[in-house]
Motif scaffolding. Structure first.
Motif, PDB file in Angstrom:
ATOM      1  N   UNK A  55       0.823  -1.211   0.000  1.00 35.53           N
ATOM      2  CA  UNK A  55       0.000   0.000   0.000  1.00 35.53           C
ATOM      3  C   UNK A  55       0.854   1.258   0.000  1.00 35.53           C
ATOM      4  N   UNK A  56       0.288   2.311  -0.569  1.00 37.14           N
ATOM      5  CA  UNK A  56       0.912   3.633  -0.489  1.00 37.14           C
ATOM      6  C   UNK A  56       0.239   4.458   0.595  1.00 37.14           C
ATOM      7  N   UNK A  57      -0.825   3.895   1.197  1.00 36.49           N
ATOM      8  CA  UNK A  57      -1.524   4.592   2.277  1.00 36.49           C
ATOM      9  C   UNK A  57      -0.605   4.704   3.498  1.00 36.49           C
ATOM     10  N   UNK A  58      -1.009   5.560   4.447  1.00 35.63           N
ATOM     11  CA  UNK A  58      -0.284   5.620   5.719  1.00 35.63           C
ATOM     12  C   UNK A  58      -0.442   4.280   6.432  1.00 35.63           C
ATOM     13  N   UNK A  59       0.633   3.872   7.121  1.00 37.48           N
ATOM     14  CA  UNK A  59       0.515   2.701   7.993  1.00 37.48           C
ATOM     15  C   UNK A  59       0.957   3.131   9.382  1.00 37.48           C
ATOM     16  N   UNK A  60       0.140   2.820  10.370  1.00 37.10           N
ATOM     17  CA  UNK A  60       0.491   3.167  11.750  1.00 37.10           C
ATOM     18  C   UNK A  60       0.635   1.889  12.579  1.00 37.10           C
ATOM     19  N   UNK A  61       1.391   2.048  13.656  1.00 35.43           N
ATOM     20  CA  UNK A  61       1.636   0.916  14.557  1.00 35.43           C
ATOM     21  C   UNK A  61       1.070   1.318  15.913  1.00 35.43           C
ATOM     22  N   UNK A  62      -0.081   0.758  16.259  1.00 34.66           N
ATOM     23  CA  UNK A  62      -0.665   1.088  17.562  1.00 34.66           C
ATOM     24  C   UNK A  62      -0.255   0.036  18.579  1.00 34.66           C
ATOM     25  N   UNK A  63      -0.276   0.418  19.844  1.00 38.36           N
ATOM     26  CA  UNK A  63       0.203  -0.461  20.909  1.00 38.36           C
ATOM     27  C   UNK A  63      -0.947  -1.085  21.668  1.00 38.36           C
ATOM     28  N   UNK A  64      -0.979  -2.365  21.687  1.00 43.00           N
ATOM     29  CA  UNK A  64      -2.113  -3.129  22.183  1.00 43.00           C
ATOM     30  C   UNK A  64      -2.355  -4.075  21.025  1.00 43.00           C
ATOM     31  N   UNK A  65      -2.873  -5.275  21.306  1.00 39.33           N
ATOM     32  CA  UNK A  65      -2.952  -6.222  20.191  1.00 39.33           C
ATOM     33  C   UNK A  65      -4.017  -5.796  19.182  1.00 39.33           C
ATOM     34  N   UNK A  66      -4.169  -6.630  18.174  1.00 41.90           N
ATOM     35  CA  UNK A  66      -4.963  -6.246  17.007  1.00 41.90           C
ATOM     36  C   UNK A  66      -6.377  -5.777  17.359  1.00 41.90           C
ATOM     37  N   UNK A  67      -6.973  -6.376  18.381  1.00 39.64           N
ATOM     38  CA  UNK A  67      -8.334  -5.953  18.744  1.00 39.64           C
ATOM     39  C   UNK A  67      -8.388  -4.470  19.085  1.00 39.64           C
ATOM     40  N   UNK A  68      -7.290  -3.942  19.643  1.00 44.52           N
ATOM     41  CA  UNK A  68      -7.255  -2.509  19.934  1.00 44.52           C
ATOM     42  C   UNK A  68      -7.420  -1.732  18.630  1.00 44.52           C
ATOM     43  N   UNK A  69      -6.768  -2.192  17.581  1.00 40.12           N
ATOM     44  CA  UNK A  69      -6.886  -1.523  16.283  1.00 40.12           C
ATOM     45  C   UNK A  69      -8.308  -1.572  15.760  1.00 40.12           C
ATOM     46  N   UNK A  70      -8.955  -2.720  15.936  1.00 39.26           N
ATOM     47  CA  UNK A  70     -10.337  -2.855  15.459  1.00 39.26           C
ATOM     48  C   UNK A  70     -11.274  -1.967  16.265  1.00 39.26           C
ATOM     49  N   UNK A  71     -11.038  -1.907  17.575  1.00 41.54           N
ATOM     50  CA  UNK A  71     -11.868  -1.021  18.396  1.00 41.54           C
ATOM     51  C   UNK A  71     -11.566   0.442  18.065  1.00 41.54           C
ATOM     52  N   UNK A  72     -10.288   0.761  17.849  1.00 42.96           N
ATOM     53  CA  UNK A  72      -9.899   2.148  17.541  1.00 42.96           C
ATOM     54  C   UNK A  72     -10.606   2.626  16.275  1.00 42.96           C
ATOM     55  N   UNK A  73     -10.712   1.746  15.277  1.00 36.87           N
ATOM     56  CA  UNK A  73     -11.395   2.126  14.035  1.00 36.87           C
ATOM     57  C   UNK A  73     -12.836   2.511  14.345  1.00 36.87           C
ATOM     58  N   UNK A  74     -13.484   1.722  15.205  1.00 33.84           N
ATOM     59  CA  UNK A  74     -14.875   2.013  15.586  1.00 33.84           C
ATOM     60  C   UNK A  74     -14.955   3.315  16.382  1.00 33.84           C
ATOM     61  N   UNK A  75     -14.062   3.458  17.361  1.00 30.26           N
ATOM     62  CA  UNK A  75     -14.096   4.635  18.241  1.00 30.26           C
ATOM     63  C   UNK A  75     -13.853   5.923  17.455  1.00 30.26           C
ATOM     64  N   UNK A  76     -12.942   5.861  16.485  1.00 33.19           N
ATOM     65  CA  UNK A  76     -12.548   7.077  15.758  1.00 33.19           C
ATOM     66  C   UNK A  76     -13.515   7.430  14.637  1.00 33.19           C
ATOM     67  N   UNK A  77     -14.275   6.447  14.148  1.00 30.61           N
ATOM     68  CA  UNK A  77     -15.118   6.675  12.962  1.00 30.61           C
ATOM     69  C   UNK A  77     -16.607   6.764  13.273  1.00 30.61           C
ATOM     70  N   UNK A  78     -17.114   5.879  14.139  1.00 37.38           N
ATOM     71  CA  UNK A  78     -18.572   5.755  14.279  1.00 37.38           C
ATOM     72  C   UNK A  78     -19.165   6.836  15.165  1.00 37.38           C
ATOM     73  N   UNK A  79     -20.336   7.300  14.783  1.00 38.61           N
ATOM     74  CA  UNK A  79     -21.077   8.294  15.561  1.00 38.61           C
ATOM     75  C   UNK A  79     -22.528   7.830  15.663  1.00 38.61           C
ATOM     76  N   UNK A  80     -23.245   8.331  16.653  1.00 37.72           N
ATOM     77  CA  UNK A  80     -24.661   7.970  16.758  1.00 37.72           C
ATOM     78  C   UNK A  80     -25.382   8.254  15.444  1.00 37.72           C
ATOM     79  N   UNK A  81     -26.194   7.297  15.035  1.00 34.47           N
ATOM     80  CA  UNK A  81     -26.952   7.458  13.797  1.00 34.47           C
ATOM     81  C   UNK A  81     -26.285   6.830  12.586  1.00 34.47           C
ATOM     82  N   UNK A  82     -24.969   6.571  12.655  1.00 29.33           N
ATOM     83  CA  UNK A  82     -24.286   5.940  11.521  1.00 29.33           C
ATOM     84  C   UNK A  82     -24.762   4.510  11.344  1.00 29.33           C
TER      85      UNK A  82
END
Ligand SMILES: *Cc1c(COP(=O)(O)O)cnc(C)c1O
Length: 386
Positions: A55-82
């Motif tokens: 990929x040419x997209x940004x790649x980040x390395x978050x600390x905490x296992x993969x589930x943290x990344x999956x939760x982070x995607x939800x926390x950072x993107x989802x809003x009520x009503x989505x």
């Protein structure tokens, strides 16, 4: 513990064995995260991740296992009503609905039996019927079921409908050809402890410009949080500072693991995973057992899920393999517990010879437990397929 490991061969569903080189990297002195040498290692790790992710997209390395990344995607993107189209073909897909609801969004689900995969035509139908769907979440390799969803087709359709895609490629990246840029991935989450053969503890995530834009527009944007992906964009990628102290040793291990993958060549690594999976399936059928997924074409290359044979308790079988023969494999996970067990072939152990060791221990253990299996039948079939 007297220091002697019972498991001599780990064909688990992750974490998996690391190579000697990766282990040597792990045994180095702890790095200070602003040691210039470590900063170079971190930057190089990020670059190598882009190569492995293709990929040419940004790649980040978050600390905490993969589930943290999956939760982070939800926390950072989802809003009520989505509205989030959540594709469920296994345990991890099912559980993503938890994050969708926790962060105020509404899951709309397509479900198939856990030995099947999602049909992209059903995804298109759902998107047509619900034009206000904003996100789609899908698991690429459903490690608990041993299946592989057609994410290329699914995400291509999703992008036609302007949907932001979140892909759990935790166990597939490094095991099979994945093209986030061509296939329309916006957020792709990967674990180092599966096909990359490094240690658990990090979430490796590629993020598209469109996904960053969604996160910036979140009300309020998630910043200064352990769940913030934006912090990694705005602090690390844009200023070179770290949001907090880095798990330096895990990064050093990952750096070494990625180097080995790139030295071997991505194509060769994928081929090794495909061969290990094919040899494993042949061996399982050779000894008279059944594969869990409905068809060979939907099997993931990183793990083989096997139906627990009649009259056998898979926990007893696995414990026997472990204690008597030093071979550790995985059981069923959550809803699939007892119904199946799994031979992992990821990273270092994605090797037909490792698989043959597991098959030998499996048939010998079945025989020891009184199950009617002809010794050598699985191994012979596996060798034929090799
Ligand atoms: C292993 C795995 C996870 C969880 O990863 P952790 O590192 O345990 O958080 C999520 N999804 C899939 C498909 C996996 O295989």
């Amino acid at each position: 513990m007297d220091g002697v490991r019972t498991a001599k061969f780990m064909l688990t569903a992750g974490p998996v064995e690391a190579s000697d080189r990766t282990l040597r990297a792990l045994s180095q002195q702890v790095y200070y995260h602003y040691d210039p040498q470590f900063q170079e290692i971190f930057a190089e790790t990020t670059r190598m991740l882009q190569e492995v992710f293709q990929t040419k997209q940004d790649v980040i390395i978050m600390q905490g296992e993969a589930l943290l990344g999956l939760e982070a995607a939800a926390a950072c993107c989802f809003q009520p009503g989505d509205k989030v189209l959540n594709l469920v073909s296994g345990v991890f897909g099912h559980e993503y609905a938890w994050y969708i609801r926790m962060y105020g969004a509404e899951p709309i689900e397509i479900r198939v039996p856990y030995n099947e995969v999602i049909d992209p035509a059903d995804v298109e139908k759902a998107l047509k019927a619900n034009p206000d769907i904003k996100f789609l979440a899908v698991v690429h390799s459903e490690t608990p079921s041993g299946t592989l969803n057609p994410v290329k087709e699914i995400c291509t359709v999703a992008k036609e409908y302007g949907v932001i895609t979140i892909i759990d490629a935790v166990s597939s990246m490094g095991g099979v050809d994945i093209r986030p840029d061509e296939w329309g991935f916006d957020i792709c989450v990967v674990g180092p402890q599966k096909c990359l053969s490094s240690t658990p503890g990090l979430a490796l995530i590629s993020v598209s410009d469109e996904a960053w834009e969604v996160m910036r527009k979140h009300d309020p944007p998630v910043r200064y949080s352990y769940l913030s992906m934006l912090d990694w964009k705005e602090i690390y990628l844009e200023t070179g500072r770290f949001p907090y102290t880095i798990f330096t040793s895990e990064v050093v291990a990952l750096h070494e693991a990625l180097k080995q993958i790139l030295e071997e060549g991505l194509e060769n690594v994928w081929k090794r995973h495909a061969t290990a999976a094919r040899v494993c399936r042949a061996g399982i059928r050779g000894m008279g057992l059944e594969i869990w997924p409905a068809r060979d074409e939907i099997c993931t290359p990183c793990v083989t899920a096997i139906k627990t044979p009649e009259g056998i308790d898979d926990a007893v079988l696995r414990e026997h393999m472990y204690k008597r023969y030093g071979v550790l494999i995985s059981g069923g996970f959550k809803d699939l517990m007892g119904k199946l067990f799994r031979i992992g072939h990821m990273g270092k152990t994605a090797d037909p010879m490792y698989v043959i060791v597991a098959l030998s221990a499996l048939e010998k253990s079945l025989k020891d437990l009184g199950y009617p299996v002809k010794l050598g039948s699985g191994v012979a079939a596996a060798l034929e397929a090799f």
